[in-house]
Design a protein around this motif. Sequence first.
Motif, mmCIF file in Angstrom:
data_model
loop_
_atom_site.group_PDB
_atom_site.id
_atom_site.type_symbol
_atom_site.label_atom_id
_atom_site.label_comp_id
_atom_site.label_asym_id
_atom_site.label_seq_id
_atom_site.Cartn_x
_atom_site.Cartn_y
_atom_site.Cartn_z
ATOM 1 N N GLU A 199 5.702 -17.671 3.116
ATOM 2 C CA GLU A 199 5.965 -19.120 2.598
ATOM 3 C C GLU A 199 5.278 -20.086 3.773
ATOM 4 O O GLU A 199 4.558 -21.013 3.511
ATOM 5 C CB GLU A 199 7.454 -19.538 2.905
ATOM 6 C CG GLU A 199 8.157 -18.770 1.447
ATOM 7 C CD GLU A 199 9.481 -19.479 1.543
ATOM 8 O OE1 GLU A 199 9.815 -20.530 1.932
ATOM 9 O OE2 GLU A 199 10.417 -18.618 1.057
ATOM 10 N N LEU A 200 5.176 -19.499 5.098
ATOM 11 C CA LEU A 200 4.336 -20.138 6.337
ATOM 12 C C LEU A 200 2.704 -20.139 5.734
ATOM 13 O O LEU A 200 2.218 -21.167 6.035
ATOM 14 C CB LEU A 200 4.852 -19.602 7.307
ATOM 15 C CG LEU A 200 4.113 -20.113 8.640
ATOM 16 C CD1 LEU A 200 4.508 -21.457 8.799
ATOM 17 C CD2 LEU A 200 4.514 -19.357 9.981
ATOM 18 N N ALA A 201 2.586 -19.078 5.463
ATOM 19 C CA ALA A 201 1.056 -18.772 5.046
ATOM 20 C C ALA A 201 0.649 -19.921 3.947
ATOM 21 O O ALA A 201 -0.303 -20.589 3.950
ATOM 22 C CB ALA A 201 0.616 -17.443 4.532
ATOM 23 N N SER A 202 1.410 -20.053 3.048
ATOM 24 C CA SER A 202 1.383 -21.160 1.922
ATOM 25 C C SER A 202 1.139 -22.409 2.524
ATOM 26 O O SER A 202 0.317 -23.103 1.894
ATOM 27 C CB SER A 202 2.480 -20.572 0.806
ATOM 28 O OG SER A 202 2.241 -21.623 -0.186
ATOM 29 N N LEU A 203 2.150 -22.807 3.169
ATOM 30 C CA LEU A 203 2.051 -24.203 3.795
ATOM 31 C C LEU A 203 0.657 -24.200 4.602
ATOM 32 O O LEU A 203 0.181 -25.328 4.507
ATOM 33 C CB LEU A 203 3.291 -24.205 4.858
ATOM 34 C CG LEU A 203 3.323 -25.455 5.711
ATOM 35 C CD1 LEU A 203 3.609 -26.725 4.664
ATOM 36 C CD2 LEU A 203 4.415 -25.303 6.561
ATOM 37 N N VAL A 204 0.525 -23.592 5.422
ATOM 38 C CA VAL A 204 -0.754 -23.444 6.260
ATOM 39 C C VAL A 204 -2.184 -23.713 5.405
ATOM 40 O O VAL A 204 -2.903 -24.586 5.383
ATOM 41 C CB VAL A 204 -0.982 -22.434 7.218
ATOM 42 C CG1 VAL A 204 -2.414 -22.507 7.921
ATOM 43 C CG2 VAL A 204 -0.027 -22.367 8.097
ATOM 44 N N GLY A 205 -1.958 -22.893 4.266
ATOM 45 C CA GLY A 205 -3.027 -23.044 3.378
ATOM 46 C C GLY A 205 -3.204 -24.210 2.489
ATOM 47 O O GLY A 205 -4.310 -24.913 2.330
ATOM 48 N N GLU A 206 -2.191 -24.724 2.153
ATOM 49 C CA GLU A 206 -1.969 -26.068 1.320
ATOM 50 C C GLU A 206 -2.495 -27.249 2.378
ATOM 51 O O GLU A 206 -3.173 -27.994 1.850
ATOM 52 C CB GLU A 206 -0.413 -26.399 1.121
ATOM 53 C CG GLU A 206 -0.489 -27.708 0.487
ATOM 54 C CD GLU A 206 1.199 -28.107 0.386
ATOM 55 O OE1 GLU A 206 1.390 -29.368 -0.304
ATOM 56 O OE2 GLU A 206 1.969 -27.477 0.624
ATOM 57 N N LEU A 207 -1.850 -27.173 3.576
ATOM 58 C CA LEU A 207 -2.342 -28.347 4.474
ATOM 59 C C LEU A 207 -3.809 -28.000 4.884
ATOM 60 O O LEU A 207 -4.460 -29.290 5.347
ATOM 61 C CB LEU A 207 -1.397 -28.171 5.709
ATOM 62 C CG LEU A 207 0.161 -28.785 5.581
ATOM 63 C CD1 LEU A 207 0.638 -28.298 6.799
ATOM 64 C CD2 LEU A 207 -0.077 -30.037 5.006
ATOM 65 N N THR A 208 -4.532 -27.014 5.060
ATOM 66 C CA THR A 208 -5.921 -26.708 5.394
ATOM 67 C C THR A 208 -6.760 -27.257 4.327
ATOM 68 O O THR A 208 -7.647 -28.065 4.618
ATOM 69 C CB THR A 208 -6.052 -25.307 5.612
ATOM 70 O OG1 THR A 208 -5.511 -24.576 6.394
ATOM 71 C CG2 THR A 208 -7.453 -25.034 5.786
ATOM 72 N N LEU A 209 -6.320 -27.237 2.837
ATOM 73 C CA LEU A 209 -6.876 -27.706 1.698
ATOM 74 C C LEU A 209 -6.867 -29.212 1.585
ATOM 75 O O LEU A 209 -7.827 -29.859 1.434
ATOM 76 C CB LEU A 209 -6.552 -26.834 0.628
ATOM 77 C CG LEU A 209 -6.959 -25.666 0.114
ATOM 78 C CD1 LEU A 209 -6.214 -24.849 -0.746
ATOM 79 C CD2 LEU A 209 -8.496 -25.339 0.280
ATOM 80 N N LYS A 210 -5.857 -29.645 1.920
ATOM 81 C CA LYS A 210 -5.439 -31.154 1.490
ATOM 82 C C LYS A 210 -5.541 -32.251 2.582
ATOM 83 O O LYS A 210 -5.806 -33.312 2.612
ATOM 84 C CB LYS A 210 -4.118 -31.260 1.263
ATOM 85 C CG LYS A 210 -3.807 -30.588 -0.104
ATOM 86 C CD LYS A 210 -2.312 -30.716 -0.716
ATOM 87 C CE LYS A 210 -1.911 -29.981 -2.054
ATOM 88 N NZ LYS A 210 -0.696 -30.356 -2.607
ATOM 89 N N SER A 211 -5.504 -31.578 3.966
ATOM 90 C CA SER A 211 -5.858 -32.319 5.016
ATOM 91 C C SER A 211 -6.980 -32.061 5.951
ATOM 92 O O SER A 211 -6.820 -31.004 6.597
ATOM 93 C CB SER A 211 -4.503 -32.402 5.962
ATOM 94 O OG SER A 211 -4.580 -33.210 7.311
ATOM 95 N N PRO A 212 -8.055 -32.734 6.115
ATOM 96 C CA PRO A 212 -9.206 -32.321 7.040
ATOM 97 C C PRO A 212 -8.622 -32.472 8.485
ATOM 98 O O PRO A 212 -9.134 -31.494 9.278
ATOM 99 C CB PRO A 212 -10.347 -33.447 6.805
ATOM 100 C CG PRO A 212 -10.008 -33.773 5.628
ATOM 101 C CD PRO A 212 -8.456 -33.712 5.133
ATOM 102 N N ASP A 213 -7.639 -33.279 8.908
ATOM 103 C CA ASP A 213 -7.452 -33.665 10.181
ATOM 104 C C ASP A 213 -6.333 -32.079 10.546
ATOM 105 O O ASP A 213 -6.528 -31.651 11.632
ATOM 106 C CB ASP A 213 -6.221 -34.587 10.276
ATOM 107 C CG ASP A 213 -7.055 -35.993 10.004
ATOM 108 O OD1 ASP A 213 -8.147 -35.975 10.686
ATOM 109 O OD2 ASP A 213 -6.620 -36.942 9.491
#
Length: 294
Positions: A199-213
């Motif tokens: 679940e943590l890996a999924s969160l990091v993946g989502e944020l990496t894709l959706k937020s350049p910052d």
Amino acid sequence: MGTYSELGEFLRIRRASLQPEDVGVLNYGIRRVPGLRREELAMLAGVSTTYYTRLEQGLSTNASEAVIDAVARALNLSKDERVHLFNLARPGKTKRRTPAKPDKVRPGTLRLIQSMPGTPAVVLGRRSEVLAWNALGHRLVAGHLDFAAPEAPSTRPNMTRLLFLDDHTRELYTRWPEEARRAVASLRLVAGKSADDHELASLVGELTLKSPDFAKLWARHPVENCMSGVKYLHHPEVGYLELNFEVLTPPDESGHRVLLYAADPESAAEGALQLLQVSGDTRKVPRGLAEIDS
């Protein structure tokens, strides 16, 4: 989040951030890459260049505690960064199993935060998901969301996701870059302890894709256990607030954190918090607490 690739990335980033003069190494000629060379770091740590290279490439999975400690000293790591290095280098000692059941706030913790109506309080899970908040905590950090949202895993807000993907939350923090770095540094520390947390890996993946910052900050690999400090906010109802925060951790292995906010006595922020409390709706009690009392 492969543990050994994370280890190599962390070592490379920290090595690149050190200049020869920072650690007493003579600098000869033009350097093709920033920071220390591998052989220089290996010399400072007292290990062979071949061994350090294998460690940085994730090929050495049984480094001794003495070697890890020597590398940490050579890199001038902070206390939190040192802990993170040990977590990455020796995952068998620190990894946790992902809970089979959805996480939930402890009844005692819920009672505690509800007993402090004048203190904004938010209970966070290991991945910064909101497990509970009291009325003032909700109005302070996420009044635009449903108060009952944390009660179900499917609707549970995540403070890091809100910080990067929610416009209201982004506008709330007047020093957003500082807040963003703090959030990523805390998440990195958690990730080092939880290499098997999907679940943590999924969160990091989502944020990496959706937020350049987020992607830029994550790539820098900041690490810090942020337990106290000051948050600077501009609330849509009561204006500017400068609030102290403290993070309390229960003595169990849940990974839960209780985030508390407090204003300096007789400050403008204290008055603003009081106004926010008075202007709020009638105190709400989550269904979970009502069931406990019944």
